[in-house]
Scaffold this active site. Structure first.
Site, PDB file in Angstrom:
ATOM      1  N   ILE B 139       7.842  -5.188  11.115  1.00 31.13           N
ATOM      2  CA  ILE B 139       9.287  -5.328  10.950  1.00 31.13           C
ATOM      3  C   ILE B 139       9.878  -3.976  10.557  1.00 31.13           C
ATOM      4  CG2 ILE B 139      11.095  -6.601   9.729  1.00 31.13           C
ATOM      5  CD1 ILE B 139       9.201  -8.359  11.443  1.00 31.13           C
ATOM      6  N   GLY B 140       9.113  -3.213   9.802  1.00 34.01           N
ATOM      7  CA  GLY B 140       9.612  -1.914   9.387  1.00 34.01           C
ATOM      8  C   GLY B 140      10.580  -1.992   8.224  1.00 34.01           C
ATOM      9  N   ASN B 167      10.445  -8.018  -3.932  1.00 35.65           N
ATOM     10  CA  ASN B 167       9.445  -7.117  -3.390  1.00 35.65           C
ATOM     11  C   ASN B 167      10.107  -5.769  -3.135  1.00 35.65           C
ATOM     12  OD1 ASN B 167       7.992  -5.805  -0.988  1.00 35.65           O
ATOM     13  ND2 ASN B 167       6.548  -7.386  -1.615  1.00 35.65           N
ATOM     14  N   CYS B 198       3.222   1.819   1.650  1.00 33.87           N
ATOM     15  CA  CYS B 198       4.238   2.614   2.336  1.00 33.87           C
ATOM     16  C   CYS B 198       3.819   4.069   2.256  1.00 33.87           C
ATOM     17  CB  CYS B 198       5.595   2.481   1.650  1.00 33.87           C
ATOM     18  SG  CYS B 198       6.120   0.800   1.413  1.00 33.87           S
ATOM     19  N   ASN B 260      -2.172  -7.197   1.102  1.00 32.28           N
ATOM     20  CA  ASN B 260      -1.179  -6.937   2.133  1.00 32.28           C
ATOM     21  C   ASN B 260      -1.862  -7.104   3.501  1.00 32.28           C
ATOM     22  OD1 ASN B 260       1.187  -6.031   3.430  1.00 32.28           O
ATOM     23  ND2 ASN B 260       1.609  -4.623   1.752  1.00 32.28           N
ATOM     24  N   GLY B 285      -2.413 -14.097   8.459  1.00 29.96           N
ATOM     25  CA  GLY B 285      -2.801 -15.410   8.949  1.00 29.96           C
ATOM     26  C   GLY B 285      -4.258 -15.716   8.654  1.00 29.96           C
ATOM     27  N   GLY B 311      -3.382 -14.417   1.781  1.00 32.24           N
ATOM     28  CA  GLY B 311      -4.077 -14.134   3.032  1.00 32.24           C
ATOM     29  C   GLY B 311      -4.574 -15.411   3.684  1.00 32.24           C
ATOM     30  N   GLY B 312      -3.819 -15.901   4.653  1.00 32.93           N
ATOM     31  CA  GLY B 312      -4.298 -17.009   5.466  1.00 32.93           C
ATOM     32  C   GLY B 312      -4.402 -18.356   4.791  1.00 32.93           C
ATOM     33  N   GLY B 333       1.938 -17.349   3.270  1.00 32.34           N
ATOM     34  CA  GLY B 333       2.754 -16.446   4.087  1.00 32.34           C
ATOM     35  C   GLY B 333       2.951 -16.956   5.482  1.00 32.34           C
TER      36      GLY B 333
END
Lengths: 286, 386
Positions: B139-140, B167, B198, B260, B285, B311-312, B333
């Site tokens: 998404i950036g 966040n 980042c 992340n 995922g 995570g998933g 997520g």
């Protein structure tokens, strides 16, 4: 926006690799309008983590049914073709903003490129129901991609262009536009990006070329129309239904954006999928 | 302000097994009405004897099926969640997008979309694509900037029961601290989660999250400017996550979030270029769950601050797995996209699981799969060991 189970009533392959499926989902269909879409969960939960967005192809609020039209392009769409009548899927919808037809528009032009027909098909019904004259310009690669006229309302004028010339006009659907743009009060398009870009460029010069008065408020002034509003779309000559890879479809993930002339990315799922063509940045857009 | 360190029991830093801190916020059983009656002197004197039995009686009935299980968890500095099911940043927008479809107030907490100092328009499209068992996104960090986020959403959040953790992302330590400073004291902002995956533009563009020193430095800098509870999100794209986690914990983070997304790419149809507009995307995922489990497992053995796993997560079994390797809470997520009501359902399922096991609190589920002694990190060889 509601989350509901939808029961498959009918599923058939109307063209090679293209399917039309009818679902019963009264709670989703109630209030749904042409241009909006549903986000459907596949049953293969382990491998396919995303829902699939489908435009309302037709909407029948009385029967509480809707149809979706898609091409099999991957594992998700193939999964849908294996469904049998009676199977249930999980649908989220109606999502996005609909096409807005100006009440004064008598002549409505629909332009569809290939599977883009799924995006504007419901508007044909809506406009005919409202007593407007509708012309559908359809562009496909060849005869095997041409949407069957038997699935379209009788009241509609159907004009076909094919890239190979096997049916109708030999060339792009955008070639047909000059013949109709003077007739049309408003145009609505869905299809590949190059087609939409060409249409947008024609639309932007339409007033100058044809000397057509812009449909809008009779008295100037008043409050300016906010960009992205239903009013702004209603006022636009060309409205386009955009396509983009989609994640959540409710505006949370910002995955499905298109660039607006304002410089702010617009979410196809939330601010779209229908945009006034002059609101989008067609040159340096994404 | 010097960061407040959590009291560490003797030898804890080197101790092999470490249970993350789950403080008991509320008593497991809350006979609120009875307590109130008991507090009144008249009631007390009148019911001297029977009064003592009353809470016990209440307790007995509450232990019965359907009883409320205490799922509350403290992530430090008073960030108290009613349950350990959070929604992950970037998958739930600002908490309002799903409207009535999700019972937002029943979530443990919401981590909002990554927020930067200045507005960002994000990356070119396509920004998302599906992959087997997961998805890639780039998404950036499209967002309207911290001031607009506060103006648009903080008012709504302040009326909510569910805490909202903002966040925060940035390109320099100054960016992070400035955003944190502006969020500090804003009603409706319950905490900060640092996205340190980042590039540190001033230092050659190396991600904060993959450099132990930079990760510690940015955490310490943010710690100095805010009293808000501070979570820091670990990146899995490193050889050994443990020194980084330790450095962040030492710098004063209240909790860690792991993990992340994993860095990846996809190829476009036609195979003439990568698919995503930004080339690289983050994989999330079910596909990344084993990696996330490993990171949580490793991190929980070396830090003594709470770890929030991500995570998933797609079902209760995933939540229980993460708790077993030491996480005190989990974030859901990518699965929200397919199943928006999953997080709320997980809250109910976790409570039911505790009830089924006769637990009044869920913390007995935490850390059960952690080794008795510190295990070898994965960086020392996974399949082959000398």
């Amino acid at each position: 926006m509601r989350l509901a189970g939808a029961e498959l009533l009918d599923s058939r392959e109307i063209l090679p690799g293209q399917w039309l499926q009818k679902y019963r989902a009264p709670s989703l269909v109630a209030g749904a309008r042409a241009g909006q879409f549903v986000h459907v969960r596949t049953g293969d939960y382990s491998g396919l983590v995303l829902r699939r967005p489908f435009s309302f192809n037709t909407i029948d609020p009385v029967a509480g049914t809707l149809t979706i039209h898609f091409r099999t392009i991957g594992r998700g769409t193939e999964w849908f073709t294996r469904l049998r009548p009676g199977d249930r899927v999980d649908m989220l919808g109606p999502l996005g903003r609909p096409f807005e037809v100006d009440p004064r528009s008598q002549h409505v032009l629909l332009v569809a490129g290939g599977l883009g027909i799924a995006g504007v098909r419901a508007l044909a019904d809506e406009a005919i129901r409202d007593g407007r004259q509708v012309t559908l310009l359809f562009g496909g690669a060849g005869a095997r991609d041409v949407y069957p006229s038997s699935l379209l309302p009788d009241e509609l004028e159907y004009v076909v262009a094919t890239d190979d010339g096997s049916v109708g006009h030999h060339g792009f659907v955008t070639d047909l536009l000059p013949e109709y743009e003077a007739w049309a009060d408003q145009a609505f398009a869905c299809g590949p990006l190059p087609m939409l870009r060409a249409l947008a460029s024609l639309a932007s010069t339409r007033r100058r070329r044809l000397g057509v008065a812009n449909l809008g408020r009779k008295r100037g002034g008043g409050r300016p129309i906010p960009a992205g509003s239903a009013q702004a779309r209603r006022k636009a000559f060309l409205q386009v239904s955009m396509e983009q890879n989609m994640g959540c479809a409710v505006g949370a993930c910002l995955g499905c954006v298109v660039m607006a002339t304002s410089g702010t990315p617009q979410r196809v799922c939330r601010e779209g999928p229908v945009f006034a063509s002059d609101e989008l940045n067609w040159e340096n857009g994404w | 302000v010097k960061a407040k360190r959590r009291v560490v029991t003797s030898g804890a830093r080197t101790a092999s097994k470490r249970r993350p801190t789950v403080r008991r916020i509320k008593p497991a059983i809350r006979p609120l009405v009875r307590r109130a009656e008991a507090a009144s002197p008249s009631a007390d004197s009148r019911n001297g004897g029977p009064n003592a039995d009353a809470p016990a009686h209440t307790a007995a009935t509450e232990e019965a099926p359907g009883a409320a299980v205490d799922l509350s968890v403290d992530l430090g500095r008073g960030l108290r969640l009613e349950n350990p099911i959070l929604v992950a940043s970037g998958t739930f927008g600002y908490g309002i997008e799903y409207g009535d479809v999700v019972e937002v107030q029943r979530l443990g907490a919401i981590c909002c979309k990554g927020t930067t100092l200045r507005p960002r328009i994000g990356n070119p499209t396509p920004r998302v694509t599906e992959s087997p068992g997961g998805m890639l996104n780039s998404i950036g960090l499209q967002n309207p900037g911290v001031d607009a986020v506060i103006e648009k959403y903080a008012g709504t959040w302040s009326g909510w029961r569910v805490p909202v953790i903002v966040n925060v992302a940035g390109e320099s330590i100054a960016d992070y601290t400035e955003v944190a400073r502006r969020l500090d004291g804003v009603p409706g902002v319950a905490g900060i989660e640092l996205n340190i995956s980042c590039p540190n533009v001033g230092a050659g563009g190396i991600q904060f999250a993959i450099d132990r020193e930079a990760a510690g430095a940015v955490t310490a800098a943010v710690r100095r400017v805010t009293e808000l509870p501070l979570l820091v999100k670990l990146s899995p794209n490193v050889a050994d996550v443990r020194p980084i986690a330790r450095s962040i914990a030492d710098a004063g983070a209240d909790a860690l979030t792991a993990i992340n997304t994993l860095s990846g790419i996809a190829v476009a149809t036609g195979r003439s270029r990568p698919l995503l507009g930004n080339v690289y995307g983050g994989l999330s995922g079910p596909a990344i769950k084993p990696v996330a489990l490993r990171v949580v497992y490793e991190v929980c053995q070396v830090v003594d601050i709470p770890v929030v796993a991500i995570g998933g997560v797609t079902e209760l079994a995933d939540v229980l797995d993460y708790l077993a390797v030491g996480a005190v809470a989990v974030q859901v997520g990518t699965a929200i996209f397919a199943d928006p009501t999953l997080p709320v359902r997980l809250v109910d399922e976790l409570a039911a699981e505790c009830r089924g096991r006769g637990l009044a609190r869920y913390d007995a589920l935490i850390g059960t799969a952690l080794p008795k002694r510190a295990s070898q990190p994965s960086s020392k060889g996974v399949e082959y060991r000398p």
